[in-house]
Enzyme design. Structure first.
Site, PDB file in Angstrom:
ATOM      1  N   SER A 164      -4.276  -7.341  39.061  1.00 39.92           N
ATOM      2  CA  SER A 164      -3.296  -8.007  39.908  1.00 39.92           C
ATOM      3  C   SER A 164      -2.407  -8.860  39.012  1.00 39.92           C
ATOM      4  O   SER A 164      -2.882  -9.817  38.395  1.00 39.92           O
ATOM      5  CB  SER A 164      -4.047  -8.888  40.922  1.00 39.92           C
ATOM      6  N   LYS A 216      -1.228  -3.869  40.508  1.00 44.81           N
ATOM      7  CA  LYS A 216      -0.762  -4.555  41.731  1.00 44.81           C
ATOM      8  C   LYS A 216       0.210  -5.637  41.306  1.00 44.81           C
ATOM      9  O   LYS A 216      -0.099  -6.453  40.438  1.00 44.81           O
ATOM     10  CB  LYS A 216      -1.971  -5.134  42.463  1.00 44.81           C
ATOM     11  N   LYS A 268       2.432  -8.902  42.361  1.00 50.97           N
ATOM     12  CA  LYS A 268       2.657  -9.955  43.353  1.00 50.97           C
ATOM     13  C   LYS A 268       4.156  -9.987  43.649  1.00 50.97           C
ATOM     14  O   LYS A 268       4.977  -9.947  42.723  1.00 50.97           O
ATOM     15  CB  LYS A 268       2.212 -11.307  42.794  1.00 50.97           C
ATOM     16  N   ASP A 304       1.539  -7.057  46.594  1.00 51.28           N
ATOM     17  CA  ASP A 304       0.846  -8.048  47.431  1.00 51.28           C
ATOM     18  C   ASP A 304       1.797  -9.209  47.682  1.00 51.28           C
ATOM     19  O   ASP A 304       2.208  -9.897  46.746  1.00 51.28           O
ATOM     20  CB  ASP A 304      -0.425  -8.525  46.714  1.00 51.28           C
ATOM     21  N   GLU A 310       0.196  -5.154  50.498  1.00 52.10           N
ATOM     22  CA  GLU A 310      -0.887  -6.041  50.930  1.00 52.10           C
ATOM     23  C   GLU A 310      -0.314  -7.289  51.584  1.00 52.10           C
ATOM     24  O   GLU A 310       0.582  -7.936  51.036  1.00 52.10           O
ATOM     25  CB  GLU A 310      -1.720  -6.401  49.684  1.00 52.10           C
ATOM     26  N   ASP A 349      -5.467  -8.571  53.767  1.00 49.87           N
ATOM     27  CA  ASP A 349      -6.330  -9.433  52.955  1.00 49.87           C
ATOM     28  C   ASP A 349      -6.583 -10.703  53.785  1.00 49.87           C
ATOM     29  O   ASP A 349      -7.582 -10.776  54.533  1.00 49.87           O
ATOM     30  CB  ASP A 349      -5.616  -9.719  51.611  1.00 49.87           C
ATOM     31  N   LYS A 367     -12.892  -9.293  50.611  1.00 49.48           N
ATOM     32  CA  LYS A 367     -13.271 -10.367  49.680  1.00 49.48           C
ATOM     33  C   LYS A 367     -14.492 -11.029  50.278  1.00 49.48           C
ATOM     34  O   LYS A 367     -14.433 -11.593  51.377  1.00 49.48           O
ATOM     35  CB  LYS A 367     -12.149 -11.401  49.538  1.00 49.48           C
ATOM     36  N   GLY A 421     -10.183  -9.956  44.647  1.00 47.18           N
ATOM     37  CA  GLY A 421     -10.664 -10.995  43.741  1.00 47.18           C
ATOM     38  C   GLY A 421      -9.956 -12.312  43.999  1.00 47.18           C
ATOM     39  O   GLY A 421      -8.901 -12.345  44.641  1.00 47.18           O
TER      40      GLY A 421
HETATM   41  O1  OSB Z   1      -4.147 -12.197  47.291  1.00 47.89           O
HETATM   42  O2  OSB Z   1      -5.502 -11.006  46.225  1.00 47.89           O
HETATM   43  C1  OSB Z   1      -4.931 -12.080  46.371  1.00 47.89           C
HETATM   44  C2  OSB Z   1      -5.862 -14.443  43.525  1.00 47.89           C
HETATM   45  C3  OSB Z   1      -5.965 -15.644  44.193  1.00 47.89           C
HETATM   46  C4  OSB Z   1      -5.690 -15.659  45.540  1.00 47.89           C
HETATM   47  C5  OSB Z   1      -5.329 -14.500  46.213  1.00 47.89           C
HETATM   48  C6  OSB Z   1      -5.235 -13.299  45.532  1.00 47.89           C
HETATM   49  C7  OSB Z   1      -5.480 -13.281  44.149  1.00 47.89           C
HETATM   50  C8  OSB Z   1      -5.340 -12.092  43.328  1.00 47.89           C
HETATM   51  C9  OSB Z   1      -6.096 -12.090  42.018  1.00 47.89           C
HETATM   52  O3  OSB Z   1      -4.628 -11.172  43.589  1.00 47.89           O
HETATM   53  C10 OSB Z   1      -7.133 -11.042  41.910  1.00 47.89           C
HETATM   54  C11 OSB Z   1      -8.060 -11.299  40.746  1.00 47.89           C
HETATM   55  O4  OSB Z   1      -9.067 -12.022  40.925  1.00 47.89           O
HETATM   56  O5  OSB Z   1      -7.790 -10.805  39.662  1.00 47.89           O
HETATM   57 MG    MG Z   2      -4.144 -10.368  48.378  1.00 48.54          MG
END
Ligand code: OSB
Ligand code: MG
Length: 390
Positions: A153, A179, A181, A206, A231, A256, A280, A308
């Site tokens: 991510s 992925k 952001k 995401d 996402e 999510d 999660k 994660g």
């Molecule tokens: O939306 O998936 C998410 C990290 C913190 C809060 C929300 C998210 C995330 C990530 C990181 O996308 C995923 C990772 O742990 O590498």
């Molecule tokens: Mg997410």
């Protein structure tokens, strides 16, 4: 001690010998991130990690509360979880032996919400139970995969070249899915450029709730990029608008933030709010709910993957166990320890093989050794809840 092989064994309590909890230790440690992580809701450069250690049977079971310092991803924070565990959830475990995951979940269920705090206790309990049963955690929950597929991510970057450099770096390391952001102002052009550079890779985005249904025409343009999923485009509590958006888009929506438990998962599937679910374990309240959502999605042929929260090795080890379940068919957000931190608190660190997989450990319990000396040295705050203190 009977062996647990089916998830249903965990949900009805019979096969598990009860054991008394001697105490619940909660600690906060700060781990600096190698580089800042930016999403649509904010930017952080370190993680205040919340560790839960359950003492029983002369053993320690470890869990992690995935809450952040600020209530941006969820209403929960490190502070609210500390309060919940110290004043309500921890004390609820002190009377009489715990007779299985169902018993544990029941004791916590009368307290409303605060899933991340509850999950910290469930995780620690399951590590302990796996040690008592002399089984790997993945086997205890009925895991099938020996390796789990992983993706990365990538946070919002100051510039597009910096993002492209990171995409290349993680593809070179073998990660199976990228992925990105996104947020308004960092979306279509960025995705277009990554897709143009890498026409064939598994790519998803995401938004962490950065849009509303009024952005429907804008969001529909994501359909041009052959994405695996988008996402959480809309608000965390809006299953209805997600269902309307899914109707308008070819790209699969993955939820999510919206999926805080099995009831929301069932509602999302019935409404058509998504076609994929990110599980999660922290967000849904632990193994009991995560296993139920996994089973529900498997029976509805909805693919799931393991999300994660920039966890330490302890949370990551639990994610690996969860992702070993059969229904986890898409790459998870489970990256190598070295992607996040200079030094992780488990041995060996989590590594990603050149084929973009992580090995599911075969040792009993979490399958990694917890570095107690390092944790001790990093501990900023500690509390011990025991029958004597409650
Ligand atoms: O939306 O998936 C998410 C990290 C913190 C809060 C929300 C998210 C995330 C990530 C990181 O996308 C995923 C990772 O742990 O590498
Ligand atoms: Mg997410």
């Amino acid at each position: 001690m009977q062996r647990l092989s089916k998830i249903s064994d965990l949900q009805n309590d019979e096969p598990v010998r009860g054991f008394k909890i001697d105490g619940v230790e909660i600690r906060l440690i700060r781990l600096p991130l190698k580089e800042p992580f930016e999403t649509s809701f904010g930017k952080i450069d370190s993680r205040l990690i919340f560790l839960v250690c359950l003492h029983a049977e002369g053993l320690r079971g470890w869990g992690e509360v995935v809450a952040s310092e600020k209530p941006l991803y969820s209403y929960e924070t490190v502070g609210t979880a500390f309060h919940l565990i110290k004043d309500f959830l921890g004390p609820a475990l002190m009377s009489g032996p715990i007779r299985g995951l169902g018993d544990l979940a029941n004791r916590l269920s009368s307290f409303r919400g605060h899933n991340m705090a509850k999950a910290g206790l469930e995780l620690a309990y399951m590590d302990l139970l796996a040690q008592v049963c002399q089984q790997p955690l993945s086997a205890l929950i009925g895991g099938k995969h020996k390796h789990v597929a992983v993706g990365v991510s990538l946070g919002i970057q100051p510039t597009l070249p910096q993002l492209l450099e990171r995409v290349e770096r993680y593809l070179d390391l073998g990660y199976q899915r990228i992925k990105l952001k996104i947020k308004p102002g960092w979306d279509l052009d960025v995705v277009a450029e990554v897709r143009r550079t890498y026409p064939k890779i598994l790519l998803s985005v995401d938004a962490n709730s950065a849009y509303t249904l009024n952005d429907r025409d804008h969001l529909r343009r994501l359909d041009d990029f052959d994405l695996l999923m988008v996402e959480q485009p809309l608000q965390n509590d809006d299953l209805l608008d997600h269902a309307k958006l899914q109707q308008l888009m070819n790209t699969s929506i993955c939820l999510d933030e919206s999926i805080v438990g099995q009831r929301q998962a069932a509602a999302a599937l019935e409404l058509g709010s998504c076609r994929i679910i990110n599980i999660k374990i922290g967000r849904v309240g632990g193994y009991s709910e995560a296993l139920a959502i996994h089973d529900l999605c498997a029976s509805s042929e909805i693919p799931v993957w393991c999300g994660g929260m920039l966890e330490s090795g302890i949370g990551r080890a639990h994610n690996i166990a969860l992702a070993s379940l059969k229904g986890f068919t898409l790459p998870g957000d489970i990256s190598a320890s070295s992607r996040y931190f200079e030094r992780d608190i488990i041995h060996p660190e989590v590594t990603v093989a050149a084929d973009g997989t992580v090995v599911v450990p075969e040792k009993p319990g979490l399958g990694f050794d917890v570095d107690l000396d390092l944790i001790e040295a990093l501990t900023e705050t500690r509390e011990y809840i025991s029958p004597e203190t409650t």
